[in-house]
Design a protein around this motif. Structure first.
Motif, PDB file in Angstrom:
ATOM      1  N   GLY A  52      24.468   4.209 -48.584  1.00  0.00           N
ATOM      2  CA  GLY A  52      25.618   4.185 -47.691  1.00  0.00           C
ATOM      3  C   GLY A  52      25.978   5.515 -47.076  1.00  0.00           C
ATOM      4  O   GLY A  52      27.050   5.633 -46.459  1.00  0.00           O
ATOM      5  N   TYR A  53      25.116   6.541 -47.212  1.00  0.00           N
ATOM      6  CA  TYR A  53      25.442   7.861 -46.675  1.00  0.00           C
ATOM      7  C   TYR A  53      25.405   7.848 -45.158  1.00  0.00           C
ATOM      8  O   TYR A  53      24.545   7.213 -44.544  1.00  0.00           O
ATOM      9  N   LYS A  54      26.338   8.571 -44.542  1.00  0.00           N
ATOM     10  CA  LYS A  54      26.401   8.717 -43.085  1.00  0.00           C
ATOM     11  C   LYS A  54      26.165  10.183 -42.724  1.00  0.00           C
ATOM     12  O   LYS A  54      26.790  11.075 -43.286  1.00  0.00           O
ATOM     13  N   ARG A  55      25.273  10.393 -41.791  1.00  0.00           N
ATOM     14  CA  ARG A  55      24.870  11.763 -41.477  1.00  0.00           C
ATOM     15  C   ARG A  55      25.968  12.525 -40.739  1.00  0.00           C
ATOM     16  O   ARG A  55      26.799  11.938 -40.037  1.00  0.00           O
ATOM     17  N   ASP A  56      25.949  13.848 -40.927  1.00  0.00           N
ATOM     18  CA  ASP A  56      26.876  14.738 -40.233  1.00  0.00           C
ATOM     19  C   ASP A  56      26.275  15.160 -38.909  1.00  0.00           C
ATOM     20  O   ASP A  56      25.058  15.363 -38.786  1.00  0.00           O
ATOM     21  N   MET A  57      27.139  15.342 -37.907  1.00  0.00           N
ATOM     22  CA  MET A  57      26.710  15.798 -36.598  1.00  0.00           C
ATOM     23  C   MET A  57      27.567  16.996 -36.193  1.00  0.00           C
ATOM     24  O   MET A  57      28.773  17.039 -36.474  1.00  0.00           O
ATOM     25  N   LEU A  58      26.942  17.957 -35.497  1.00  0.00           N
ATOM     26  CA  LEU A  58      27.648  19.122 -34.969  1.00  0.00           C
ATOM     27  C   LEU A  58      27.450  19.190 -33.467  1.00  0.00           C
ATOM     28  O   LEU A  58      26.374  18.889 -32.956  1.00  0.00           O
ATOM     29  N   SER A  59      28.504  19.558 -32.768  1.00  0.00           N
ATOM     30  CA  SER A  59      28.402  19.805 -31.334  1.00  0.00           C
ATOM     31  C   SER A  59      28.870  21.223 -31.069  1.00  0.00           C
ATOM     32  O   SER A  59      29.719  21.761 -31.780  1.00  0.00           O
ATOM     33  N   PHE A  60      28.301  21.833 -30.037  1.00  0.00           N
ATOM     34  CA  PHE A  60      28.555  23.232 -29.751  1.00  0.00           C
ATOM     35  C   PHE A  60      29.142  23.384 -28.340  1.00  0.00           C
ATOM     36  O   PHE A  60      28.986  22.523 -27.487  1.00  0.00           O
ATOM     37  N   LYS A  61      29.810  24.498 -28.133  1.00  0.00           N
ATOM     38  CA  LYS A  61      30.335  24.823 -26.820  1.00  0.00           C
ATOM     39  C   LYS A  61      30.203  26.322 -26.599  1.00  0.00           C
ATOM     40  O   LYS A  61      30.069  27.107 -27.544  1.00  0.00           O
ATOM     41  N   ASP A  62      30.240  26.726 -25.342  1.00  0.00           N
ATOM     42  CA  ASP A  62      30.214  28.144 -24.991  1.00  0.00           C
ATOM     43  C   ASP A  62      31.638  28.627 -24.771  1.00  0.00           C
ATOM     44  O   ASP A  62      32.380  28.061 -23.961  1.00  0.00           O
ATOM     45  N   THR A  63      32.025  29.669 -25.488  1.00  0.00           N
ATOM     46  CA  THR A  63      33.318  30.297 -25.284  1.00  0.00           C
ATOM     47  C   THR A  63      33.083  31.530 -24.432  1.00  0.00           C
ATOM     48  O   THR A  63      32.491  32.508 -24.889  1.00  0.00           O
ATOM     49  N   LEU A 107      25.154  32.722 -36.348  1.00  0.00           N
ATOM     50  CA  LEU A 107      26.083  32.084 -37.273  1.00  0.00           C
ATOM     51  C   LEU A 107      26.204  30.586 -36.998  1.00  0.00           C
ATOM     52  O   LEU A 107      26.288  29.771 -37.919  1.00  0.00           O
ATOM     53  N   SER A 108      26.226  30.211 -35.724  1.00  0.00           N
ATOM     54  CA  SER A 108      26.310  28.795 -35.367  1.00  0.00           C
ATOM     55  C   SER A 108      25.082  28.037 -35.852  1.00  0.00           C
ATOM     56  O   SER A 108      25.188  26.914 -36.365  1.00  0.00           O
ATOM     57  N   ASN A 109      23.908  28.645 -35.730  1.00  0.00           N
ATOM     58  CA  ASN A 109      22.690  27.983 -36.201  1.00  0.00           C
ATOM     59  C   ASN A 109      22.624  27.948 -37.722  1.00  0.00           C
ATOM     60  O   ASN A 109      22.003  27.053 -38.293  1.00  0.00           O
ATOM     61  N   GLU A 110      23.262  28.909 -38.391  1.00  0.00           N
ATOM     62  CA  GLU A 110      23.334  28.852 -39.849  1.00  0.00           C
ATOM     63  C   GLU A 110      24.143  27.639 -40.296  1.00  0.00           C
ATOM     64  O   GLU A 110      23.747  26.914 -41.221  1.00  0.00           O
ATOM     65  N   HIS A 111      25.287  27.391 -39.631  1.00  0.00           N
ATOM     66  CA  HIS A 111      26.078  26.198 -39.939  1.00  0.00           C
ATOM     67  C   HIS A 111      25.284  24.927 -39.633  1.00  0.00           C
ATOM     68  O   HIS A 111      25.351  23.946 -40.377  1.00  0.00           O
ATOM     69  N   ARG A 112      24.561  24.957 -38.540  1.00  0.00           N
ATOM     70  CA  ARG A 112      23.760  23.788 -38.170  1.00  0.00           C
ATOM     71  C   ARG A 112      22.686  23.525 -39.216  1.00  0.00           C
ATOM     72  O   ARG A 112      22.434  22.376 -39.595  1.00  0.00           O
ATOM     73  N   MET A 113      22.052  24.587 -39.714  1.00  0.00           N
ATOM     74  CA  MET A 113      21.021  24.433 -40.740  1.00  0.00           C
ATOM     75  C   MET A 113      21.604  23.841 -42.028  1.00  0.00           C
ATOM     76  O   MET A 113      20.984  22.988 -42.672  1.00  0.00           O
ATOM     77  N   ASN A 114      22.802  24.289 -42.409  1.00  0.00           N
ATOM     78  CA  ASN A 114      23.450  23.748 -43.605  1.00  0.00           C
ATOM     79  C   ASN A 114      23.724  22.257 -43.454  1.00  0.00           C
ATOM     80  O   ASN A 114      23.556  21.477 -44.400  1.00  0.00           O
ATOM     81  N   SER A 120      28.768  34.700 -22.810  1.00  0.00           N
ATOM     82  CA  SER A 120      28.704  33.457 -23.576  1.00  0.00           C
ATOM     83  C   SER A 120      28.702  33.760 -25.066  1.00  0.00           C
ATOM     84  O   SER A 120      27.853  34.506 -25.559  1.00  0.00           O
ATOM     85  N   ARG A 121      29.668  33.169 -25.785  1.00  0.00           N
ATOM     86  CA  ARG A 121      29.734  33.306 -27.232  1.00  0.00           C
ATOM     87  C   ARG A 121      29.817  31.911 -27.834  1.00  0.00           C
ATOM     88  O   ARG A 121      30.869  31.282 -27.823  1.00  0.00           O
ATOM     89  N   THR A 122      28.696  31.434 -28.323  1.00  0.00           N
ATOM     90  CA  THR A 122      28.585  30.054 -28.789  1.00  0.00           C
ATOM     91  C   THR A 122      29.462  29.823 -30.011  1.00  0.00           C
ATOM     92  O   THR A 122      29.533  30.647 -30.908  1.00  0.00           O
ATOM     93  N   ARG A 123      30.119  28.658 -30.014  1.00  0.00           N
ATOM     94  CA  ARG A 123      30.951  28.265 -31.151  1.00  0.00           C
ATOM     95  C   ARG A 123      30.665  26.793 -31.489  1.00  0.00           C
ATOM     96  O   ARG A 123      30.220  26.028 -30.642  1.00  0.00           O
ATOM     97  N   ILE A 124      30.926  26.424 -32.739  1.00  0.00           N
ATOM     98  CA  ILE A 124      30.872  25.018 -33.120  1.00  0.00           C
ATOM     99  C   ILE A 124      32.121  24.343 -32.581  1.00  0.00           C
ATOM    100  O   ILE A 124      33.238  24.728 -32.914  1.00  0.00           O
ATOM    101  N   ALA A 125      31.930  23.342 -31.733  1.00  0.00           N
ATOM    102  CA  ALA A 125      33.070  22.676 -31.107  1.00  0.00           C
ATOM    103  C   ALA A 125      33.649  21.604 -32.006  1.00  0.00           C
ATOM    104  O   ALA A 125      34.869  21.473 -32.129  1.00  0.00           O
ATOM    105  N   GLN A 126      32.777  20.837 -32.646  1.00  0.00           N
ATOM    106  CA  GLN A 126      33.265  19.699 -33.432  1.00  0.00           C
ATOM    107  C   GLN A 126      32.226  19.292 -34.471  1.00  0.00           C
ATOM    108  O   GLN A 126      31.026  19.342 -34.210  1.00  0.00           O
ATOM    109  N   ALA A 127      32.703  18.937 -35.644  1.00  0.00           N
ATOM    110  CA  ALA A 127      31.853  18.369 -36.689  1.00  0.00           C
ATOM    111  C   ALA A 127      32.392  16.982 -37.014  1.00  0.00           C
ATOM    112  O   ALA A 127      33.577  16.828 -37.301  1.00  0.00           O
TER     113      ALA A 127
END
Length: 259
Positions: free
Chosen positions: A33-44, A13-20, A73-80
């Protein structure tokens, strides 16, 4: 259900969000003027009760009373967040094309309120109002900018002052925010303050460049590499889930078999 199924599911699921996110960046590689989105992940980490117990040992031969700690380890999206790094400037030569060099923003007025943008591809209505590509008025000195009819030779200074045939005609607002991460994307290449956060405007050290447009700061090669990586990771997690399912079916069939 086995823990491997949960871990693989969260990773997929985390990689699906990353792919989007990557796909959206690539789709806007030519957006002004577009600015790219970045995702960071963490282990819960899911911890068992005995993971918290630090049992005392009298000597080295003492038998442990509790099993070894087991962290799952259950990976989650930490911040977008948005990468506000400066994009390169492209020459257009159009008198109403304006690029920002620095961290500043233009302000535009919409029916939902005043928002920020980095897209300086402006145009003028028949009534002389300066508007964006979407038809929203560009703000100057806190209000809408209307240029006199019949003026053709426009000059926009670095501080946003507009001159027509050598005469001052108005000024484009150029503002900065104290914390760019307090902004979120609204759509149509505009930004607004995040819910619950106050956007503090500060004096801008940026400047405008007439006849230029800021291109997207998306690096297509970098994003394509990330896309391949995310796809391979998703496939690996899917394989783990398939293997786990097969093991579960085999276990159930053997347990339920008559002896």
């Amino acid at each position: 259900m086995q823990n491997s199924m949960y871990s693989a599911l969260f990773g997929a699921l985390s990689n699906e969000h990353r792919m989007n996110s990557i796909a959206n960046n690539l789709a806007n590689v030519n957006t002004t003027g577009y600015k790219r989105d970045m995702l960071s992940f963490k282990d819960t980490f899911a911890m068992y009760a005995h993971d918290q117990i630090m049992e005392p040992q009298v000597n080295l031969r003492s038998k442990k009373l509790f099993p070894e700690p087991q962290h799952l380890s259950r990976t989650r999206i930490a911040q977008a967040q948005v990468d506000f790094d400066q994009g390169s400037l492209k020459v257009t030569g159009a008198p109403l094309d304006v690029a920002i060099s620095g961290n500043g923003f233009f302000k535009v007025r919409t029916p939902q309120g005043d928002f920020y943008t980095r897209n300086g591809h402006f145009r003028m209505t028949g009534e002389g109002m300066l508007i964006t590509e979407q038809g929203f008025p560009v703000l100057g000195n806190g209000g809408e900018i209307t240029l006199p009819d019949g003026v053709k030779n426009f000059t926009i200074a670095e501080n946003g002052d507009i001159y027509g045939d050598g005469e001052p005609m108005g000024s484009i607002d150029l503002v900065e925010v104290s914390d760019p991460l307090s902004l979120e994307k609204l759509g149509s290449n505009m930004y607004r303050g995040r819910k619950g956060l106050e956007v503090e405007e500060v004096e801008s050290n940026s400047y405008m460049v007439q006849g230029f447009l800021e291109v997207s700061n998306v690096n297509p090669v970098y994003e394509m590499v990330n896309m391949i990586e995310a796809q391979r990771q998703f496939e690996a997690y899917a394989k783990v889930m398939q293997t786990t399912e097969a093991l579960d079916k085999e276990t159930i069939s053997k347990v339920g078999r008559a002896r």
